[in-house]
Scaffold this active site. Structure first.
Site, PDB file in Angstrom:
ATOM      1  N   ASN A   1      36.653  23.572  86.208  1.00 58.91           N
ATOM      2  CA  ASN A   1      37.672  22.763  86.899  1.00 58.91           C
ATOM      3  C   ASN A   1      38.497  23.601  87.879  1.00 58.91           C
ATOM      4  OD1 ASN A   1      38.466  20.827  83.902  1.00 58.91           O
ATOM      5  ND2 ASN A   1      36.940  20.406  85.483  1.00 58.91           N
TER       6      ASN A   1
ATOM      7  N   ASP B   1      38.301  13.197  78.862  1.00 62.60           N
ATOM      8  CA  ASP B   1      37.615  13.003  80.144  1.00 62.60           C
ATOM      9  C   ASP B   1      37.853  11.592  80.691  1.00 62.60           C
ATOM     10  OD1 ASP B   1      36.076  13.756  82.281  1.00 62.60           O
ATOM     11  OD2 ASP B   1      34.154  13.522  81.260  1.00 62.60           O
TER      12      ASP B   1
HETATM   13  C1  LIG Z   1      46.677  16.646  81.438  1.00 59.67           C
HETATM   14  C2  LIG Z   1      45.302  16.293  81.122  1.00 59.67           C
HETATM   15  C3  LIG Z   1      45.071  15.106  80.294  1.00 59.67           C
HETATM   16  C4  LIG Z   1      44.316  17.075  81.629  1.00 59.67           C
HETATM   17  C5  LIG Z   1      42.880  16.842  81.587  1.00 59.67           C
HETATM   18  C6  LIG Z   1      42.284  17.213  82.921  1.00 59.67           C
HETATM   19  C7  LIG Z   1      40.904  16.723  83.129  1.00 59.67           C
HETATM   20  C8  LIG Z   1      40.005  17.613  83.911  1.00 59.67           C
HETATM   21  C9  LIG Z   1      40.520  15.517  82.655  1.00 59.67           C
HETATM   22  C10 LIG Z   1      39.199  14.935  82.816  1.00 59.67           C
HETATM   23  O1  LIG Z   1      39.219  13.873  83.751  1.00 59.67           O
HETATM   24  P1  LIG Z   1      38.511  14.111  85.145  1.00 59.67           P
HETATM   25  O2  LIG Z   1      39.498  14.705  86.077  1.00 59.67           O
HETATM   26  O3  LIG Z   1      37.265  14.892  84.922  1.00 59.67           O
HETATM   27  O4  LIG Z   1      38.190  12.628  85.619  1.00 59.67           O
HETATM   28  P2  LIG Z   1      36.758  11.987  85.815  1.00 59.67           P
HETATM   29  O5  LIG Z   1      35.902  12.419  84.655  1.00 59.67           O
HETATM   30  O6  LIG Z   1      37.026  10.504  85.792  1.00 59.67           O
HETATM   31  O7  LIG Z   1      36.249  12.485  87.125  1.00 59.67           O
HETATM   32  C1  LIG Z   2      37.772  17.364  80.141  1.00 62.19           C
HETATM   33  C2  LIG Z   2      37.781  18.587  80.611  1.00 62.19           C
HETATM   34  C3  LIG Z   2      39.025  19.292  80.660  1.00 62.19           C
HETATM   35  C4  LIG Z   2      36.609  19.334  81.079  1.00 62.19           C
HETATM   36  C5  LIG Z   2      35.284  18.620  81.054  1.00 62.19           C
HETATM   37  O1  LIG Z   2      35.289  17.508  81.894  1.00 62.19           O
HETATM   38  P1  LIG Z   2      34.692  17.560  83.389  1.00 62.19           P
HETATM   39  O2  LIG Z   2      34.821  16.191  83.910  1.00 62.19           O
HETATM   40  O3  LIG Z   2      35.276  18.666  84.139  1.00 62.19           O
HETATM   41  O4  LIG Z   2      33.171  17.926  83.097  1.00 62.19           O
HETATM   42  P2  LIG Z   2      31.820  17.399  83.766  1.00 62.19           P
HETATM   43  O5  LIG Z   2      31.782  15.905  83.560  1.00 62.19           O
HETATM   44  O6  LIG Z   2      31.879  17.771  85.210  1.00 62.19           O
HETATM   45  O7  LIG Z   2      30.738  18.095  82.984  1.00 62.19           O
HETATM   46 MG   LIG Z   3      35.457  14.368  84.143  1.00 62.86          MG
END
Ligand SMILES: CC(C)=CCC/C(C)=C/COP(=O)(O)OP(=O)(O)O
Ligand SMILES: C=C(C)CCOP(=O)(O)OP(=O)(O)O
Ligand SMILES: [Mg+2]
Length: 270
Positions: free
Chosen positions: A80, A32
């Site tokens: 997602n 994350d």
């Molecule tokens: C290829 C890879 C490593 C895929 C993972 C995708 C993903 C949803 C990561 C979490 O970061 P985020 O998009 O939730 O970012 P943030 O938590 O900072 O909003």
């Molecule tokens: C890391 C992955 C692939 C899913 C969980 O992270 P998200 O960022 O989507 O989850 P929330 O913080 O919204 O719970």
């Molecule tokens: Mg995230």
């Protein structure tokens, strides 16, 4: 002394002090913080996801060196899938490429864990093809991720679960559905299925069937929640929440998680 030398010394000391006998067998990772990392660097979300993807093979090498036997990487949740298509579409491509790169090393035993059928069909097809190719490479020659003569993907290679389109509730619903269909095909009535249902019947129909439950679950980025990760399997898992965003995750962060884990007392309700 330069920062790099100090870092290397510290990393080596941490690694040397870990008892391989106390290494977790199965580690789950919630990768994350890609977008927060990107925002802090002045980049767009796609660059955060790309940097996150680039970290995966490195992470797997650290896990393998530590004696871990199964790793589950959560790359995309069912939730997602409702992200803005402007973010989701490049992210799916990045995930496709990342899985193809892992498969091309021939170094890990890959398994898709997730409701892949919920993904756009071309994405699902590419994922299935990459993992199938890797399985085929098991009896062929393939090198290690660094191009050396590392272990070939065979029965002793580390297992890597690719959790894409993964949701914990979805997985349990899918397991129950599969179980019901199987029993119905055997001619069992609904009442017979209900009367004989055991916990293990569900376990045996999860995406992770045949694998041990995760001993350690790591979530990066400072969030302290599961968001549905390995809901059924994590009953006795130890959790490690790490402040660092995934693209900035270093080996010392992982070694600290292992050190922390080795000091926990797992009572399993006893
Ligand atoms: C290829 C890879 C490593 C895929 C993972 C995708 C993903 C949803 C990561 C979490 O970061 P985020 O998009 O939730 O970012 P943030 O938590 O900072 O909003
Ligand atoms: C890391 C992955 C692939 C899913 C969980 O992270 P998200 O960022 O989507 O989850 P929330 O913080 O919204 O719970
Ligand atoms: Mg995230």
């Amino acid at each position: 002394m330069s920062g790099d030398i100090l870092y290397n010394l510290y990393e080596r000391r941490l690694a040397a002090r870990l008892d391989p006998a106390r290494a977790p067998h199965h580690v789950g990772v919630i990768l994350d913080g890609n977008r927060r990392w990107a925002r802090a660097m002045g980049f767009g979300a796609a660059q955060g996801h790309k940097r996150g993807a680039d970290k995966i093979a490195e992470f797997l090498t650290w896990a393998e060196q530590a004696g871990v036997r199964v790793v589950t990487l959560w790359l995309l949740s069912t939730d997602n899938l409702s992200r803005d298509p402007a973010e989701l579409s490049p992210l799916l491509d990045i995930i496709n490429r990342a899985v193809e790169d892992l498969a091309a090393t021939g170094h890990w035993r890959l398994r898709l864990v997730g409701a892949v059928e919920l993904l756009p069909e071309p994405v699902a097809q590419r994922l299935r093809a990459a993992v199938a190719r890797e399985a085929h490479d098991e009896d062929g020659a393939a090198g290690s991720p660094d191009g050396g003569d590392g272990a070939l993907a065979g029965s002793t290679a580390m297992e890597v679960n690719i959790a894409v389109g993964y949701g914990g509730r979805q997985e349990i619903a899918d397991a129950v559905r599969a179980l019901l269909r199987e029993r119905a095909a055997d001619g069992a009535s609904l009442e017979e299925v209900a009367a004989s249902l055991r916990e293990e019947d569900i376990t045996d129909h999860l995406y992770t069937k045949g694998q041990p439950d995760p001993d350690l679950v790591i979530r990066t980025s400072g969030e302290q929640r599961l968001s549905g990760f390995l809901l059924w399997q994590s009953v006795h898992s130890e959790y490690y929440f790490c402040e660092v965003n995934w693209p900035a995750f270093r080996r010392i962060d992982f070694l600290r998680a292992l050190r922390d884990y080795s000091r926990r007392e797992r009572r399993l309700g006893r």
